[in-house]
Scaffold this active site. Structure first.
Site, short mmCIF file in Angstrom:
data_model
loop_
_atom_site.label_atom_id
_atom_site.label_comp_id
_atom_site.label_asym_id
_atom_site.label_seq_id
_atom_site.Cartn_x
_atom_site.Cartn_y
_atom_site.Cartn_z
N CYS A 193 33.27 78.37 -32.50
CA CYS A 193 33.34 76.93 -32.75
C CYS A 193 34.21 76.27 -31.68
O CYS A 193 35.34 76.70 -31.44
CB CYS A 193 33.93 76.69 -34.14
SG CYS A 193 34.15 74.94 -34.54
N CYS A 237 37.60 74.82 -33.52
CA CYS A 237 38.72 75.63 -34.02
C CYS A 237 38.75 77.05 -33.50
O CYS A 237 39.71 77.78 -33.76
CB CYS A 237 38.71 75.64 -35.55
SG CYS A 237 37.33 76.56 -36.27
N CYS A 244 30.87 74.63 -39.44
CA CYS A 244 31.86 75.69 -39.35
C CYS A 244 32.56 75.81 -40.70
O CYS A 244 33.00 74.80 -41.27
CB CYS A 244 32.87 75.37 -38.24
SG CYS A 244 34.24 76.54 -38.14
N CYS A 264 36.59 74.59 -40.00
CA CYS A 264 36.99 73.21 -39.69
C CYS A 264 35.95 72.17 -40.10
O CYS A 264 36.16 70.98 -39.88
CB CYS A 264 37.32 73.08 -38.20
SG CYS A 264 35.88 73.16 -37.10
N CYS A 301 19.52 76.29 -35.21
CA CYS A 301 19.41 75.42 -34.04
C CYS A 301 20.78 74.75 -33.85
O CYS A 301 21.17 73.89 -34.64
CB CYS A 301 18.31 74.39 -34.30
SG CYS A 301 17.95 73.33 -32.91
#
Length: 144
Positions: free
Chosen positions: A58, A61, A104, A107, A129
């Protein structure tokens, strides 16, 4: 911040920040996509055609989200994966049920969408995607 391993994923939503804090650490485009649920341009993302061995994390984070072994060329214009690292993402159904939003798990950053049953020859018949701008990449040989 170093990328987290799947085993080190904190509790859902444990990495919360105010918009001002996110704006201080994300580029304007990352903020638009991760925090405002935007989409990056089709076919223009940094990771669309990348197939190097490593881990995608991510951009907000650093949580490890996808292994390169689950990435495939779907031809959709965005990075596509057939599965995520267990516990790394949340899936939320969108109106109409055609797709699921993926965020995510740590976060709550917007990553993209999951489409099911499209007939890809992958183990899950799913296409995650994902917006390139939502991701960071660490090659298998790099220290994380």
């Amino acid at each position: 911040m170093a990328a987290m391993t799947a085993a080190a994923v904190p509790a859902t939503g444990s990495f919360q920040k105010q918009d001002e804090e996110w704006r201080a650490v994300l580029s304007p485009e990352q903020f638009r996509v991760l925090r405002l649920k935007g989409t990056d341009k089709r076919g223009k993302g940094e990771f669309t055609k990348k197939f190097e061995e490593g881990t995608y994390s991510c951009a907000g984070c650093g949580t490890a989200l996808y292994k390169s072994t689950t990435k495939f060329d779907s031809g959709c214009g965005w990075p596509a994966f057939f599965d995520a690292i267990p516990g790394a993402i949340k899936q939320t159904p969108e109106a109409g049920g055609r797709r699921m939003e993926i965020t995510c798990a740590v976060c709550d950053g917007h990553l993209g969408h999951v489409f099911k049953g499209e007939g890809y020859s992958t183990p899950t018949d799913q296409r995650h995607c994902v917006n390139s701008v939502s991701l960071k990449f660490s090659s298998a040989g790099s220290s994380q």
